[in-house]
Motif scaffolding. Sequence first.
Motif, mmCIF file in Angstrom:
data_model
loop_
_atom_site.group_PDB
_atom_site.id
_atom_site.type_symbol
_atom_site.label_atom_id
_atom_site.label_comp_id
_atom_site.label_asym_id
_atom_site.label_seq_id
_atom_site.Cartn_x
_atom_site.Cartn_y
_atom_site.Cartn_z
ATOM 1 N N ALA A 135 0.841 -1.198 0.000
ATOM 2 C CA ALA A 135 0.000 0.000 0.000
ATOM 3 C C ALA A 135 0.876 1.247 0.000
ATOM 4 C CB ALA A 135 -0.892 0.001 1.246
ATOM 5 N N ASP A 136 0.273 2.354 -0.357
ATOM 6 C CA ASP A 136 0.958 3.641 -0.266
ATOM 7 C C ASP A 136 0.863 4.129 1.174
ATOM 8 O OD1 ASP A 136 1.538 3.550 -2.965
ATOM 9 O OD2 ASP A 136 -0.237 4.692 -3.537
ATOM 10 N N ALA A 137 1.552 3.416 2.042
ATOM 11 C CA ALA A 137 1.517 3.683 3.480
ATOM 12 C C ALA A 137 2.869 3.332 4.068
ATOM 13 C CB ALA A 137 0.418 2.857 4.146
ATOM 14 N N ILE A 138 3.046 3.707 5.324
ATOM 15 C CA ILE A 138 4.259 3.402 6.071
ATOM 16 C C ILE A 138 3.912 2.323 7.087
ATOM 17 C CG2 ILE A 138 5.980 4.330 7.658
ATOM 18 C CD1 ILE A 138 5.258 7.154 6.410
ATOM 19 N N GLU A 139 4.693 1.262 7.126
ATOM 20 C CA GLU A 139 4.552 0.230 8.143
ATOM 21 C C GLU A 139 5.377 0.671 9.346
ATOM 22 O OE1 GLU A 139 2.570 -2.338 7.763
ATOM 23 O OE2 GLU A 139 2.299 -2.325 5.589
ATOM 24 N N ALA A 140 4.865 0.472 10.545
ATOM 25 C CA ALA A 140 5.587 0.888 11.745
ATOM 26 C C ALA A 140 5.337 -0.107 12.871
ATOM 27 C CB ALA A 140 5.141 2.286 12.165
ATOM 28 N N CYS A 141 6.347 -0.247 13.712
ATOM 29 C CA CYS A 141 6.246 -1.208 14.808
ATOM 30 C C CYS A 141 7.308 -0.894 15.844
ATOM 31 C CB CYS A 141 6.412 -2.629 14.282
ATOM 32 S SG CYS A 141 7.986 -2.925 13.441
ATOM 33 N N GLY A 142 7.272 -1.656 16.919
ATOM 34 C CA GLY A 142 8.306 -1.565 17.934
ATOM 35 C C GLY A 142 9.449 -2.503 17.585
ATOM 36 N N MET A 143 10.524 -2.391 18.333
ATOM 37 C CA MET A 143 11.703 -3.214 18.086
ATOM 38 C C MET A 143 11.402 -4.694 18.261
ATOM 39 S SD MET A 143 14.718 -2.945 16.943
ATOM 40 C CE MET A 143 15.131 -1.225 17.130
ATOM 41 N N ASP A 144 10.511 -5.061 19.190
ATOM 42 C CA ASP A 144 10.191 -6.474 19.386
ATOM 43 C C ASP A 144 9.573 -7.084 18.135
ATOM 44 O OD1 ASP A 144 7.697 -5.163 19.623
ATOM 45 O OD2 ASP A 144 6.954 -6.603 21.089
ATOM 46 N N PHE A 145 8.718 -6.333 17.456
ATOM 47 C CA PHE A 145 8.066 -6.862 16.260
ATOM 48 C C PHE A 145 9.074 -6.985 15.115
ATOM 49 C CE2 PHE A 145 5.302 -6.877 12.526
ATOM 50 C CZ PHE A 145 4.403 -7.869 12.891
ATOM 51 N N ILE A 146 9.975 -6.030 14.976
ATOM 52 C CA ILE A 146 10.973 -6.106 13.905
ATOM 53 C C ILE A 146 11.885 -7.307 14.163
ATOM 54 C CG2 ILE A 146 12.990 -4.715 14.576
ATOM 55 C CD1 ILE A 146 11.156 -4.168 11.333
ATOM 56 N N GLU A 147 12.150 -7.615 15.432
ATOM 57 C CA GLU A 147 12.948 -8.803 15.756
ATOM 58 C C GLU A 147 12.201 -10.083 15.378
ATOM 59 O OE1 GLU A 147 13.915 -8.173 19.870
ATOM 60 O OE2 GLU A 147 15.455 -6.683 19.382
ATOM 61 N N LYS A 148 10.885 -10.104 15.580
ATOM 62 C CA LYS A 148 10.090 -11.266 15.154
ATOM 63 C C LYS A 148 10.095 -11.396 13.634
ATOM 64 C CE LYS A 148 7.079 -11.799 19.042
ATOM 65 N NZ LYS A 148 6.022 -12.664 19.444
ATOM 66 N N LEU A 149 9.996 -10.272 12.934
ATOM 67 C CA LEU A 149 10.097 -10.313 11.476
ATOM 68 C C LEU A 149 11.447 -10.876 11.053
ATOM 69 C CD1 LEU A 149 8.522 -6.920 10.313
ATOM 70 C CD2 LEU A 149 7.637 -9.218 9.883
ATOM 71 N N ASN A 150 12.504 -10.447 11.727
ATOM 72 C CA ASN A 150 13.833 -10.951 11.416
ATOM 73 C C ASN A 150 13.901 -12.467 11.611
ATOM 74 O OD1 ASN A 150 16.683 -10.697 10.778
ATOM 75 N ND2 ASN A 150 17.011 -11.126 12.946
ATOM 76 N N ASP A 151 13.327 -12.955 12.698
ATOM 77 C CA ASP A 151 13.314 -14.400 12.942
ATOM 78 C C ASP A 151 12.586 -15.134 11.826
ATOM 79 O OD1 ASP A 151 14.695 -13.974 15.297
ATOM 80 O OD2 ASP A 151 12.917 -14.197 16.591
ATOM 81 N N GLN A 152 11.451 -14.585 11.390
ATOM 82 C CA GLN A 152 10.677 -15.233 10.324
ATOM 83 C C GLN A 152 11.439 -15.217 9.006
ATOM 84 O OE1 GLN A 152 8.474 -16.880 12.483
ATOM 85 N NE2 GLN A 152 7.416 -16.880 10.548
ATOM 86 N N VAL A 153 12.014 -14.086 8.658
ATOM 87 C CA VAL A 153 12.774 -13.984 7.408
ATOM 88 C C VAL A 153 13.994 -14.908 7.462
ATOM 89 C CG1 VAL A 153 14.172 -12.418 5.980
ATOM 90 C CG2 VAL A 153 11.942 -11.673 6.842
ATOM 91 N N SER A 154 14.602 -15.018 8.620
ATOM 92 C CA SER A 154 15.782 -15.873 8.778
ATOM 93 C C SER A 154 15.455 -17.351 8.672
ATOM 94 C CB SER A 154 16.459 -15.594 10.119
ATOM 95 O OG SER A 154 16.943 -14.270 10.150
ATOM 96 N N SER A 155 14.184 -17.708 8.761
ATOM 97 C CA SER A 155 13.802 -19.113 8.661
ATOM 98 C C SER A 155 13.879 -19.632 7.222
ATOM 99 C CB SER A 155 12.392 -19.330 9.229
ATOM 100 O OG SER A 155 11.416 -18.765 8.375
ATOM 101 N N TYR A 156 13.966 -18.725 6.249
ATOM 102 C CA TYR A 156 14.138 -19.136 4.853
ATOM 103 C C TYR A 156 15.613 -19.439 4.601
ATOM 104 C CZ TYR A 156 9.429 -17.432 3.955
ATOM 105 O OH TYR A 156 8.073 -17.256 3.982
ATOM 106 N N ASP A 157 15.885 -20.271 3.600
ATOM 107 C CA ASP A 157 17.268 -20.564 3.242
ATOM 108 C C ASP A 157 18.009 -19.270 3.003
ATOM 109 O OD1 ASP A 157 16.933 -23.303 3.419
ATOM 110 O OD2 ASP A 157 16.405 -23.516 1.298
ATOM 111 N N PHE A 158 19.216 -19.176 3.560
ATOM 112 C CA PHE A 158 19.967 -17.929 3.588
ATOM 113 C C PHE A 158 20.156 -17.283 2.219
ATOM 114 C CE2 PHE A 158 24.069 -15.589 3.812
ATOM 115 C CZ PHE A 158 23.601 -14.532 4.550
#
Length: 151
Positions: free
Chosen positions: A40-63
């Motif tokens: 969307a033509d919008a800005i996504e925003a979150c706290g550091m805890d959520f960005i860390e969860k996103l990192n964990d999810q993205v890291s679950s894919y083959d490097f």
Amino acid sequence: MGTFENKVDRKGRVSVPATFRQALASQSYNGIVAFRSYRADAIEACGMDFIEKLNDQVSSYDFFSETQDDLATMIFADSLQLPFDSEGRIILPAPLIEHAGITERAAFVGKGRQFQIWQPAALEEQKAQARERARQQNLTVPMGDSGGAAK
């Protein structure tokens, strides 16, 4: 939760709604993490805890997979830490403002554990479209046993 509209000054400063700041108060970072929405033509925003969860999810894919690389690039390459000032404001950088088409006002929209920042008229159009899609698809939210339904 909720939708709040606030004024954006010439420097790009905007007050983050108090309820959103309160929800982020226990975070290790005194501010938000923001990036351009790819849907969307919008800005996504979150706290550091959520960005860390996103990192964990993205890291679950083959490097070295394209999926991992695309997700990491889309989220983390554009992510910016935006600290709160003493009045609870952040400064929206020009690339984020341009992406969302924000001018004099910004609408903050609660989305559970994260939120979005929109140009207010675009948000109203998006909300109308979302309601229509939900109606057409007859969407419901499964509640399972914890939904409080009588047995």
